[in-house]
Write a protein that holds these residues in place. Structure first.
Motif, PDB file in Angstrom:
ATOM      1  N   PRO A  29     -34.260 -50.429 -26.206  1.00 17.96           N
ATOM      2  CA  PRO A  29     -35.360 -49.465 -26.035  1.00 17.96           C
ATOM      3  C   PRO A  29     -35.696 -49.277 -24.549  1.00 17.96           C
ATOM      4  O   PRO A  29     -35.822 -50.255 -23.827  1.00 17.96           O
ATOM      5  CB  PRO A  29     -36.523 -50.107 -26.782  1.00 17.96           C
ATOM      6  N   ARG A  49     -46.513 -41.715 -24.000  1.00 18.63           N
ATOM      7  CA  ARG A  49     -46.400 -42.774 -25.021  1.00 18.63           C
ATOM      8  C   ARG A  49     -47.747 -42.990 -25.718  1.00 18.63           C
ATOM      9  O   ARG A  49     -47.837 -42.948 -26.949  1.00 18.63           O
ATOM     10  CB  ARG A  49     -45.932 -44.079 -24.363  1.00 18.63           C
ATOM     11  N   VAL A  61     -38.749 -46.317 -30.959  1.00 15.50           N
ATOM     12  CA  VAL A  61     -38.391 -47.532 -30.236  1.00 15.50           C
ATOM     13  C   VAL A  61     -36.875 -47.516 -30.028  1.00 15.50           C
ATOM     14  O   VAL A  61     -36.132 -48.256 -30.651  1.00 15.50           O
ATOM     15  CB  VAL A  61     -38.811 -48.795 -31.020  1.00 15.50           C
ATOM     16  N   ARG A  62     -36.426 -46.576 -29.163  1.00 17.96           N
ATOM     17  CA  ARG A  62     -34.994 -46.418 -28.909  1.00 17.96           C
ATOM     18  C   ARG A  62     -34.810 -46.077 -27.448  1.00 17.96           C
ATOM     19  O   ARG A  62     -35.739 -46.189 -26.642  1.00 17.96           O
ATOM     20  CB  ARG A  62     -34.447 -45.322 -29.833  1.00 17.96           C
TER      21      ARG A  62
END
Ligand SMILES: Nc1ncnc2c1ncn2[C@@H]1O[C@H](COP(=O)(O)OP(=O)(O)O)[C@@H](O)[C@H]1O
Ligand SMILES: [Mg+2]
Ligand SMILES: [Zn+2]
Lengths: 511, 367
Positions: A29, A49, A61-62
């Motif tokens: 992430p 975010r 979450v990458r």
């Protein structure tokens, strides 16, 4: 998944389309923004975010990579926040809309998902229209400004949820309208009117001549004689701004972030009066994050330098080129940008250090040499750009109390408009618009004198001790006075009056 | 000069010896050389010398300096006139603190009709105008005009006299190697050529404030009378008036506008008995100068403008200006001529030499 969202950046006073490309892939992430962003752009990550999470949406979450294209153009500010958030939401299919490329998004996000106003909306909206975009989504506080641009759907929002609901077809946002014509015509009113100025016939006449030919001028008078008062009223007798001029002025003020709330268009000519302690950068523009300076904020209006001998020599020097060119050019490492700067320059000065030299009721405590030196400081480059010199004497108490009707600005402006129209017609195709812009070669053509006129000018130089620089300025101003009387040729009386406006060239001022 | 002069210069340079002491010493010793050679005991017997002054008189260093003073005097082409010289101006000689030495550039005359004109350094255009006119008229009648070459009234009085081709004397409060005020360099030159610049100070002495009252006593002392034009209540010109009275000179005052602070001093003098000047004859009467009888016009009153060759607008303007210098706005209002035409007409009149423009767009008739 890859998504592409359109937003807008600024160079100088123009917008350019920025494509926000979002790539989300598996991997460790991470959240990366590339494409020459400044600190505010990089901090965008944190705002985006938080805003997404606090709106109740999913933040992936990458591995997220954002590219702001074109990648070689420096980008600054927080206006990309909204488009970055939408890029992520589209890439993760939380937003689904097949027509996204017809949208342009502008706005700063707060941590709770609110959309906050940004500077430079007007040039961005114009840029969107020119790029064939149909809808512009922006903070509600900026709606009035964008709505000036005809042919664009302005969709104002308060927070991210509203735009998501709109894009997903759940709750469409109403297009925002304003009555541009109504605003444009009704807003042209000046609170400050020449009718407030009692007496001062000669000063008013001189300023009318200045306004009629767009001539720069200097007022010399004791403190309290009314210099600032009349200067502030000068915009009210300048020709009304055209819609295009108003747009350009509004663009500059928008970029500088000084457009008042709920203002869609600046319709009155600006009046800027920077203090003499101003820095060079604030005066002509520039800086790490370039902003227009006072001279550009005064574009199409009046730049008033009050107490001009107090300005530093450097400050006056940096004004020279922009005044000449009508534009400020700022060189950057990998590009240069420019701000328009076509302002009428109006200077005011006390006649001497103690201020009383022209005041009959008070004692001047300066020596003749000090008197000379005080205004002598101005000579050279700056005074060389001044066509009209105005000596301002204090009006007597009697006149201040009089209830004699003084002429209204609107009436004066009508005459000024007429004189300007004559100039516009005459100079069609010559790339100049007023007599003040006449170049030496053109002066020979447009400011011809007959033999008597030549004789008058010659004897004025002989007898009054005028300095040589006065010559062309007298001719230009004489041309304006002739235009005010709708006279094709410059008559003796026009020339004679023009000679009166060169008092600082006379012996008693320069020794 | 030479050997003889060095003692005079020395005497003039001794601290504690002013004009008064010097004349007492000269009375006793007859010439400076005898003072130079006097023994200490002899000097000690004189009641008017303090011990410190006696020391200074005996001081070798001060004596040695005299050579240098003399050299400076020669280098600056300054003439020295001693109170024992025949040329020494007779009126000045008669005052009780007459300077023992006069430094001169130009020519002094022993016996000439002299009138001093003094006044404010920051005069109004009216005051300057009067200074010039009175200076001019007196010179035309052969009277020598005395003043202090200061800014304002003084300078204009000198230039009025020069315009008339007359003699004028400038009395300075500094050595003649200094031009003060500096902008008066050309004026000083012309005064030297057609009169004289005078000082009691050795070259090298700067124009310090305490010199000026002393200088003023010479201005009044060298003159038969003093005309004061524009003085405020604390003006140095009032000091000159006081000296003049002590010295038995006539004091004249030119009345001024009662609203102007520049007239406070002069109007006060008039109230206290100074002779009011409304005409040049007011001065002439007192100093027994007579003009030829066929020339009786009142010279200080502005002449009616010559209306020949003026058109009707110009005539209206000239009439207004003959009353007083006037701002362009008021001129336009009074004459019912609009401001742009007024601007044009005034320039034409200025170029023809009929009117003159002053700073602040105020116009006046040119003589
Ligand atoms: N001609 C006039 N008519 C009306 N009011 C005046 C005039 N001239 C001066 N004033 C008053 O005097 C004030 C001081 O004038 P100001 O423009 O600040 O003088 P300056 O800039 O020359 O020092 C003004 O705000 C105004 O109230
Ligand atoms: Mg002011
Ligand atoms: Zn002053």
């Amino acid at each position: 998944m890859l998504s592409k969202i359109k937003s807008c950046g600024l160079v100088g006073i123009d917008g350019y389309i920025v494509e926000v490309e979002t790539d989300i892939s598996s991997g460790i992430p991470a959240f990366e923004i590339v494409g020459l962003g400044d600190t505010a752009v990089r901090e965008s990550k944190e705002r985006v975010r938080a805003a997404i999470k606090n709106t109740g949406l999913e933040f992936p979450v990458r591995r997220i990579t954002i590219n702001l294209a074109p990648a070689n153009q420096r980008k600054e500010g927080s206006a990309f926040d909204l488009s970055i958030a939408l890029g992520i939401l589209t890439a993760t299919e939380q937003v689904n809309n097949p027509a996204l490329d017809k949208y342009l998004f502008i706005g700063e996000l707060s941590l709770d998902g609110e959309v906050k106003p940004v500077n430079g909306i007007l040039p961005m909206a114009i840029c969107a229209l020119n790029a064939g975009i149909e809808n512009i989504v922006l903070p509600i506080a900026n709606a009035d400004e964008a709505a000036v641009v005809r042919g664009l759907n302005v969709l104002p929002i308060r927070n991210i949820s509203e735009i998501i609901n709109h894009l997903n077809g759940e709750k469409p946002i109403d297009r925002y309208y304003i009555d541009i014509e109504g605003i444009f015509s009704s807003n042209i009113n000046h609170e400050l009117d020449f009718a407030d100025v009692k007496g001062q016939a000669n000063v008013k006449r001189a300023l009318e001549v200045a306004a009629s030919g767009a001539h720069n001028c200097i007022m010399v008078g004791s403190p309290g004689s009314g210099k600032t008062m009349v200067a502030k009223r000068l915009p009210s007798i300048l020709p009304s701004m055209t819609f295009e001029e108003a747009l350009e002025v509004t663009k500059i003020h928008s970029i500088a972030g000084i457009l008042p709330q709920k203002t869609s268009l600046i319709t009155n000519r600006p009046f800027r009066s920077p203090h003499h302690t101003i820095s060079d950068i604030s005066l002509i523009g520039g800086g790490k994050y370039p902003r227009p300076g006072e001279i550009s904020l005064a574009h199409y209006g009046v730049l008033f330098l009050d107490e001009v001998p107090e300005f530093s020599k450097d400050a006056l020097e940096v004004l020279r080129q922009p005044l000449e060119d009508g534009v400020v050019t700022i060189s950057r490492v990998n590009a240069s940008l420019s701000y328009p700067a076509k302002a009428m320059l109006v200077l005011a000065a006390n006649p001497c250090k103690c201020g009383n030299f022209l005041d009959n009721t008070k004692q001047c405590t300066c020596t003749p040499k000090q008197v000379q030196q005080y205004l002598g400081k101005l000579s050279g480059p700056l005074l060389d750009r001044i066509d009209i010199h105005i000596e301002v004497a204090s009006v007597k108490y009697k006149e201040l109390e009089s209830d004699k009707e003084e002429e209204k600005s609107a009436l004066i402006r009508e005459r000024v408009n007429k004189a300007r129209k004559i100039q516009l017609d005459r100079y069609k195709g010559l790339k100049i618009f007023s007599n003040s812009q006449l170049q030496p070669a053109m002066i020979n053509k447009f400011c011809r004198l007959d033999d008597k006129g030549k004789e008058l000018l010659r004897s004025a130089f002989d007898r009054l001790g005028l300095s040589a620089r006065a010559h062309n300025r007298i001719l230009k101003v004489a041309r304006t006075i002739a235009d005010m009387e709708e006279s094709g040729e410059i008559k003796l009386a026009h020339l004679a009056e023009a000679i009166q406006y060169r008092s600082l060239d006379r012996r008693f001022w320069n020794g | 000069m030479g050997q003889h002069l060095i003692h005079w210069v020395w005497l003039n340079s001794v601290p504690g010896i002013g004009a008064r002491r010097a004349s007492q010493l000269l009375e006793y010793f007859e010439c400076p050389e005898n003072i130079w050679n006097a023994r200490k005991e002899e000097l000690s017997r004189l009641p008017f010398l303090t011990r410190k002054t006696i020391e200074n008189l005996m001081d070798k260093k001060i004596r040695d300096e005299s050579e240098k003073h003399l050299e400076r005097i020669y280098n600056h082409k300054i003439k020295v006139i001693t109170i024992k010289d025949d040329l020494y101006p007779c009126y000045l000689k008669s005052i009780y603190d007459a300077p023992p030495l006069l430094f001169v550039k130009g020519q002094v005359e022993k016996d000439e009709k002299t009138i001093a004109i003094v006044g404010s350094r920051r005069a109004t255009s009216y005051g300057l105008d009067m200074a010039e006119r009175i200076g001019y008229e007196l010179s035309k009648l052969g009277v020598t005009v005395v003043s202090g070459m200061a800014r304002g009234i003084d300078s204009r009085a000198h230039s009025g006299s020069l315009k008339a081709g007359g003699r004028t004397l400038a009395v300075l409060g500094c050595g003649l190697d200094t031009v003060y005020p500096p902008e008066n360099k050309p004026l000083m030159q012309r005064i030297e050529e057609s009169g004289a610049v005078i000082s009691e100070y050795l070259p090298g002495v700067k124009p310090v404030a305490q010199n000026f009252p002393a200088r003023n006593r010479i201005i009044s002392g060298i003159s038969l009378g003093v005309v004061i034009i524009e003085a405020n209540e604390k003006s140095g010109s009032l000091i000159t008036a006081d000296f003049a009275l002590e010295q038995g000179r006539e004091v004249f005052a030119v009345p001024g506008n009662i609203t102007s602070s520049n007239s406070k001093g002069t109007n006060k003098l008039i109230r206290e008995g100074a002779k009011i000047v409304t005409d040049i004859d007011d001065i002439l009467e007192e100093i027994k100068v007579h003009r030829s009888s066929n020339n009786k016009e009142h010279r200080l009153v502005v002449k009616k403008p010559q209306f020949d060759g003026l058109d009707s607008d110009e005539r209206i303007i000239a009439e207004q200006l003959s009353i007083e210098p006037t701002h362009i706005d008021l001129l336009a209002e009074k004459s019912k001529i609009n401001i742009q035409e007024m601007n044009a007409i005034l320039i034409m009149m200025e170029l023809r030499g009929i009117v003159e423009q002053l700073p602040g767009k105020i116009f006046k008739l040119k003589e």
